[in-house]
Structure formats: C-alpha cells, structure tokens
Scaffold this active site. Structure first.
Site, short mmCIF file in Angstrom:
data_model
loop_
_atom_site.label_atom_id
_atom_site.label_comp_id
_atom_site.label_asym_id
_atom_site.label_seq_id
_atom_site.Cartn_x
_atom_site.Cartn_y
_atom_site.Cartn_z
N SER A 89 0.84 -1.21 0.00
CA SER A 89 0.00 0.00 0.00
C SER A 89 0.87 1.25 0.00
CB SER A 89 -0.87 0.02 1.27
OG SER A 89 -1.61 1.23 1.33
N LYS A 111 2.30 -2.66 6.15
CA LYS A 111 2.57 -2.56 4.71
C LYS A 111 4.04 -2.18 4.46
CE LYS A 111 -1.52 -3.78 3.34
NZ LYS A 111 -1.73 -5.03 2.59
N TYR A 150 -1.54 -0.58 10.67
CA TYR A 150 -1.78 -0.98 9.27
C TYR A 150 -0.64 -0.45 8.40
CZ TYR A 150 -3.75 -1.15 4.58
OH TYR A 150 -3.93 -1.38 3.22
N1 NAD Z 1 -8.99 -0.57 -0.79
C1 NAD Z 1 -7.96 0.24 -0.52
O1 NAD Z 1 -8.13 1.45 -0.39
C2 NAD Z 1 -6.56 -0.33 -0.40
C3 NAD Z 1 -5.47 0.57 -0.56
C4 NAD Z 1 -4.17 0.06 -0.48
C5 NAD Z 1 -3.97 -1.29 -0.26
N2 NAD Z 1 -5.05 -2.13 -0.10
C6 NAD Z 1 -4.77 -3.55 0.12
O2 NAD Z 1 -5.33 -4.31 -0.92
C7 NAD Z 1 -5.62 -5.61 -0.45
C8 NAD Z 1 -7.04 -5.97 -0.84
O3 NAD Z 1 -7.91 -5.06 -0.19
P1 NAD Z 1 -9.38 -4.72 -0.73
O4 NAD Z 1 -9.52 -3.26 -0.61
O5 NAD Z 1 -9.63 -5.40 -2.01
O6 NAD Z 1 -10.24 -5.37 0.47
P2 NAD Z 1 -11.59 -6.23 0.47
O7 NAD Z 1 -12.04 -6.20 1.90
O8 NAD Z 1 -12.50 -5.81 -0.61
O9 NAD Z 1 -11.07 -7.70 0.11
C9 NAD Z 1 -10.23 -8.42 0.96
C10 NAD Z 1 -10.53 -9.89 0.78
O10 NAD Z 1 -9.64 -10.60 1.65
C11 NAD Z 1 -10.39 -11.60 2.32
N3 NAD Z 1 -9.74 -11.92 3.59
C12 NAD Z 1 -9.74 -11.18 4.73
N4 NAD Z 1 -9.08 -11.83 5.69
C13 NAD Z 1 -8.63 -12.99 5.16
C14 NAD Z 1 -7.89 -14.08 5.66
N5 NAD Z 1 -7.47 -14.13 6.94
N6 NAD Z 1 -7.61 -15.11 4.83
C15 NAD Z 1 -8.04 -15.10 3.54
N7 NAD Z 1 -8.77 -14.09 3.01
C16 NAD Z 1 -9.05 -13.05 3.82
C17 NAD Z 1 -11.78 -11.00 2.50
O11 NAD Z 1 -12.76 -12.02 2.71
C18 NAD Z 1 -11.97 -10.26 1.18
O12 NAD Z 1 -12.54 -11.11 0.19
C19 NAD Z 1 -5.38 -5.61 1.05
O13 NAD Z 1 -4.12 -6.18 1.33
C20 NAD Z 1 -5.37 -4.12 1.39
O14 NAD Z 1 -4.59 -3.84 2.53
C21 NAD Z 1 -6.33 -1.68 -0.18
#
Ligand code: NAD
Length: 248
Positions: free
Chosen positions: A139, A156, A152
């Site tokens: 991230s 990252k 968090y």
């Molecule tokens: N959305 C944002 O703004 C953003 C920004 C930067 C980084 N990220 C990163 O991107 C990645 C995906 O995030 P997203 O926004 O798509 O989130 P999201 O919540 O839409 O999807 C996350 C998925 O991970 C699954 N999950 C959660 N815990 C789990 C576990 N213990 N084992 C297996 N699966 C698990 C959830 O069921 C979900 O399907 C994450 O690592 C997040 O930190 C997100």
C-alpha cells in the site's frame, strides 16, 4: 493471452482488488485459485467464471490452512507459477496507543505472517520448478502513511521490505518477487480507512491523489498482470505505486 499456461493463487480473491486481479488473470489465459476466508463467496465466483477458476477457503494467517491451500492448488493445477498475497485487513482509524491488542494481532497475522506462511508453503515448489512470480499487495500506506492507521501502515512497510529481501534471495532460483502499492481504492475496505463514507471524506481523500480519482480493482489487475507475466522477467524487488501520483 499474456498469462496463457500460467497457474495462479490469489488470496483475498473474492472481493475488491483480489477479484480485479482474478478477472484480469482469467481474461489473459491463466488458471486461477480464488483463495479467500469467505469460502462461499469464492465458490460462487469460481462457479460463475467457469473451469479455469477454482475456489479454496483459506485463512492466510493460519499455518495449516495455508498448507492445505498450497496442496489443493498443486493438486488442481499440477504447478503454481504465480502467488498473489493480496488478502489484507486494517484496524479502524484510531490513535496508535488506543488500538486493541486483538486488532493488532489480526493485522499482524493477515497482512504480515501470511507472507511468511505462503512462502514456506510454496517457495520450495517454485524452487523445484526453477521459476515463479510472487506479488505482494502492499500500500501507499507503507510509503507515505496517514495518521491513525499506524499499525496498518507499519504492516505494509514490513511487506515492502519483505518483498525486497525475498527478491534478492530468490532471484538466483528464478523466482521474482514484487509488490504493488495501491492508493485508496473503490473496494469494500475503503470505508474502514476513511472512518465514515461521506462525500466530504471522499473529497478529502481524493484531493491528495493528483490524478483525481480513487484506484480500482481493474488498475490492480493490470499492474499485477504485467509484474507476473514474462514481460517483467527482468523486474524483481520493486514496490510499484499504483496511486495516481499520491506518493510523489
Ligand atoms: N482498498 C484500498 O483502499 C486499499 C489501498 C491500499 C492497499 N489495499 C490492500 O489491498 C488488499 C485488498 O484489499 P481490498 O480493498 O480489495 O479489500 P476487500 O475487503 O475488498 O477484500 C479483501 C478480501 O480478503 C479476504 N480476507 C480477509 N481476511 C482474510 C484471511 N485471513 N484469509 C483469507 N482471506 C481473507 C476477504 O474475505 C476479502 O474477500 C489488502 O491487502 C489491502 O490492505 C487496499
């Protein structure tokens, strides 16, 4: 068909960025395991997407569950070429000294320990094949942290350092390791970062992104496709911002 013949595991593949990566990889000819703690969601998506998609229920912070995922993927595909460590969670915006130990442990297990557990389960297989591509979804939080998301952010930053350390150790084995750093994106997780989802809070976040919009699952699918394809065969150890200029 930039990923034709490749077999991939996408953790957290049932939602958000993970699903964007799953769909791009399927469109580019890969076979994909949608590995998610939401097993029913993964199964429903795999059924919709057809024979190239498999579903696996997994908790990426749990050793036995990760081993079972790796075994199931090798059984289904014969080999695993690509591992996407995408599953991630956050604590809600909170002063750093008020985050509960339970929330800290959850972030630690899902965002950090998972990278160790999946490496332990799949790197021996990739070493035996003499090839592999691992992509960690980190991230911009690990590069340019916002206040009140401290643990968090730190998870990252750890992931970015793990990416570089893994890349330098695994390069002689033919295994590339990269990361992407998404900026705030249109996924179900966004509300947790913003605290509350109002037009004002959205405008505040977007004002920090020079391109003027949130990132999307399609943006992450496109970046992941390049970094995991043979087009990037000379690229390892990078943590590529996919952030519309936020970290400049
Ligand atoms: N959305 C944002 O703004 C953003 C920004 C930067 C980084 N990220 C990163 O991107 C990645 C995906 O995030 P997203 O926004 O798509 O989130 P999201 O919540 O839409 O999807 C996350 C998925 O991970 C699954 N999950 C959660 N815990 C789990 C576990 N213990 N084992 C297996 N699966 C698990 C959830 O069921 C979900 O399907 C994450 O690592 C997040 O930190 C997100």
């Amino acid at each position: 068909m930039r990923l034709a013949g490749k077999c991939a595991i996408v953790t957290g593949g049932a939602s958000g960025f993970g699903l964007g990566i799953v769909d791009k990889f399927l469109a580019e000819g890969a076979r994909v395991m949608i590995a998610d703690i939401n097993g029913d969601g993964a199964a429903a998506l795999a059924a919709e997407r057809g024979d190239a998609a498999h579903a696996q229920q997994v908790d990426v912070g749990h050793a036995a569950s990760v081993s079972a995922m790796a075994e199931a993927a090798i059984e289904a595909f014969g080999q695993v070429d690509i591992l996407i460590n995408n599953a991630g969670v956050t604590h809600l915006p909170t002063p750093l000294d008020e985050v509960s130990e339970e929330d800290f442990d959850r972030v630690f297990n899902v965002n950090m320990k998972s990278v160790y557990l999946t490496a332990r389960a799949l790197v021996p297989h990739m070493k035996a094949n003499g090839s592999g591509a691992i992509l960690n979804v980190a991230s911009t939080a690990g590069v340019s942290p916002r206040p009140n998301l401290n643990w968090y952010n730190a998870s990252k930053g750890w992931m970015i350092t793990a990416t570089k350390a893994m890349a330098v150790e695994l390069a002689p084995k033919g295994i590339r390791v990269n990361a992407i750093n998404p900026v705030a994106g249109e996924t179900p997780l966004l509300k947790s970062f913003m605290g509350e989802d109002t037009p004002e809070v959205r405008a505040k976040f977007i004002s920090t992104i020079p391109i003027g919009r949130f990132s999307t699952p399609e943006d992450m699918g496109n970046a992941a496709c390049y970094l995991c394809s043979d087009e990037a065969s000379m690229v390892t150890g990078v943590a590529m911002e996919v952030d519309g200029g936020r970290c400049i």
